[in-house]
Design an enzyme around this catalytic site. Structure first.
Site, PDB file in Angstrom:
ATOM      1  N   ARG A 165      47.058  55.639  30.893  1.00 16.81           N
ATOM      2  CA  ARG A 165      47.302  56.130  32.257  1.00 16.81           C
ATOM      3  C   ARG A 165      48.702  55.800  32.774  1.00 16.81           C
ATOM      4  O   ARG A 165      48.905  55.546  33.956  1.00 16.81           O
ATOM      5  CB  ARG A 165      46.264  55.572  33.233  1.00 16.81           C
ATOM      6  CG  ARG A 165      44.830  55.952  32.934  1.00 16.81           C
ATOM      7  CD  ARG A 165      44.598  57.453  32.994  1.00 16.81           C
ATOM      8  NE  ARG A 165      43.211  57.751  32.664  1.00 16.81           N
ATOM      9  CZ  ARG A 165      42.760  57.952  31.430  1.00 16.81           C
ATOM     10  NH1 ARG A 165      43.608  57.916  30.405  1.00 16.81           N
ATOM     11  NH2 ARG A 165      41.489  58.189  31.211  1.00 16.81           N
ATOM     12  N   SER A 236      38.618  59.039  39.939  1.00 19.40           N
ATOM     13  CA  SER A 236      38.519  57.628  39.564  1.00 19.40           C
ATOM     14  C   SER A 236      39.566  56.814  40.321  1.00 19.40           C
ATOM     15  O   SER A 236      40.757  57.065  40.186  1.00 19.40           O
ATOM     16  CB  SER A 236      38.720  57.465  38.055  1.00 19.40           C
ATOM     17  OG  SER A 236      37.733  58.158  37.340  1.00 19.40           O
ATOM     18  N   GLU A 332      44.146  53.306  40.167  1.00 20.21           N
ATOM     19  CA  GLU A 332      44.782  54.442  39.508  1.00 20.21           C
ATOM     20  C   GLU A 332      45.458  55.323  40.550  1.00 20.21           C
ATOM     21  O   GLU A 332      46.424  56.013  40.268  1.00 20.21           O
ATOM     22  CB  GLU A 332      43.724  55.243  38.732  1.00 20.21           C
ATOM     23  CG  GLU A 332      44.277  56.405  37.947  1.00 20.21           C
ATOM     24  CD  GLU A 332      43.246  57.052  37.046  1.00 20.21           C
ATOM     25  OE1 GLU A 332      43.486  58.184  36.593  1.00 20.21           O
ATOM     26  OE2 GLU A 332      42.186  56.432  36.781  1.00 20.21           O
TER      27      GLU A 332
END
Length: 336
Positions: A165, A236, A332
């Site tokens: 990520r 998320s 995130e």
């Protein structure tokens, strides 16, 4: 054409759908227009933020500057030989439209990334991933504009320094470059990845194809994740934490059912959703923000939440997980 709006609500432009105001909201259609904007007094005299689909953002207050957005959304393909095809998509193309394009063309590699909100440009910055696939696996190169020099630059996959990520665009070069297009390398003969989640169960006895895998992924995601057009969220909220093997061994001895996956450098990736659920995160809420009832990894704007509600709830979740497991959760979502 460059389109400049003043004092505009960003509610339609980010998936939390909060009524945050921007001093300016500017869209452009070409690389030349982007360069013109970067050289203009509007951007030189004001701070600015470039967004994609707004699916990974939490505006914590009104934005007293310029919010930029690309409307460039063309896609073209180039033959890569016997096994591969190169596809170049511009930054403003909706990511799932790109996936649909590839599946319809019989090109494999991104079908597991179906139904992820956002746009093509952000995919290369964030290194989006799902069901055993990360977009770095299919990125050949990334086309960018240097916001300081206005020079065009192409980054190879290796130069992007992809990790879980993350990329160089989120780290050392954060804010330095604007992605204008991404070149992907896709397979003429797909190699399917079905070992993650319950994709095989969803597929059942159906013939395995790009379309059936895409439909299975959409089915799974729809069952556990809210539609951001109906319930505001940023998907998320936390990345799955990565811990050392010694830490993992201690946790596993105390919690034998804890799910985990191999990570880089011999470390172990834990399930943030499992940690949150088992630390008592399920059902928690602050103001209008709540943990989504079908997936603990998601914070939703359930009832006209304010940004501070989401911030407070995220911190409450992080505290619960850390106190029980001594594991730090990292958002995130980008806080703006």
């Amino acid at each position: 054409m460059i389109d400049i709006k003043e004092n505009i609500s960003l509610k339609p432009y980010h998936t939390f759908h909060m009524d945050i105001q921007a001093r300016y909201f500017v869209e452009y259609d070409t690389v030349a227009e982007l360069k013109e904007l970067l050289a203009s007094s509007l951007l030189k005299d004001n701070k600015f933020l470039h967004i994609g689909g707004g699916s990974n953002l939490l505006f914590t207050k009104d934005y007293d500057g310029v919010v930029l957005h690309s409307r460039m959304n063309s896609v073209r393909r180039m033959d890569g030989g016997n096994d591969f095809v190169y596809v170049v998509a511009e930054s403003g193309m909706v990511w799932d439209d790109f996936v649909a394009y590839c599946v319809d063309a019989g090109l494999g590699g991104v079908e597991n990334l179906s139904n992820i909100p956002g746009e093509v440009g952000a995919s290369a910055i964030q290194n989006i991933g799902a069901y055993g696939v990360e977009v770095k696996d299919v990125i050949d190169s990334v086309f960018c504009i240097d916001v300081e020099t206005l020079q065009e630059r192409v980054f190879s996959n290796a130069e992007c320094r992809y990790s879980y990520r993350s990329s160089i665009f989120k780290q050392e070069l954060r804010g330095r470059y604007i992605v204008t297009a991404v070149k992907y390398v896709l397979r003429k003969k797909p190699e399917f990845r079905l070992e993650y989640g319950n994709l095989r169960t969803i597929l059942g006895d159906a013939p395995i194809s790009l379309e059936s895998v895409r439909n299975a992924v959409i089915t799974v995601r729809s069952r556990k994740l809210p539609d951001p057009d109906i319930v505001g969220s940023a998907g998320s909220f936390f990345v799955n934490p990565i811990v050392g093997r010694e830490h993992y061994s201690r946790l596993l001895s105390e919690y034998p059912g804890m799910p985990a996956y191999p990570a880089e450098e011999g470390k172990v990736k834990l399930s943030a959703a499992w940690l949150i659920d088992n630390a008592g995160g399920h059902g928690k809420r602050v103001g209008g923000a709540a943990v989504y009832h079908k997936q603990c990894l998601v914070i939703v704007n359930e009832n006209d939440a304010f940004p501070e509600d989401v911030v407070a709830l995220a911190e409450l979740i992080r505290k619960c997980v850390f106190e029980k497991y001594n594991v730090e959760l990292t958002p995130e979502v980008n806080f703006i």
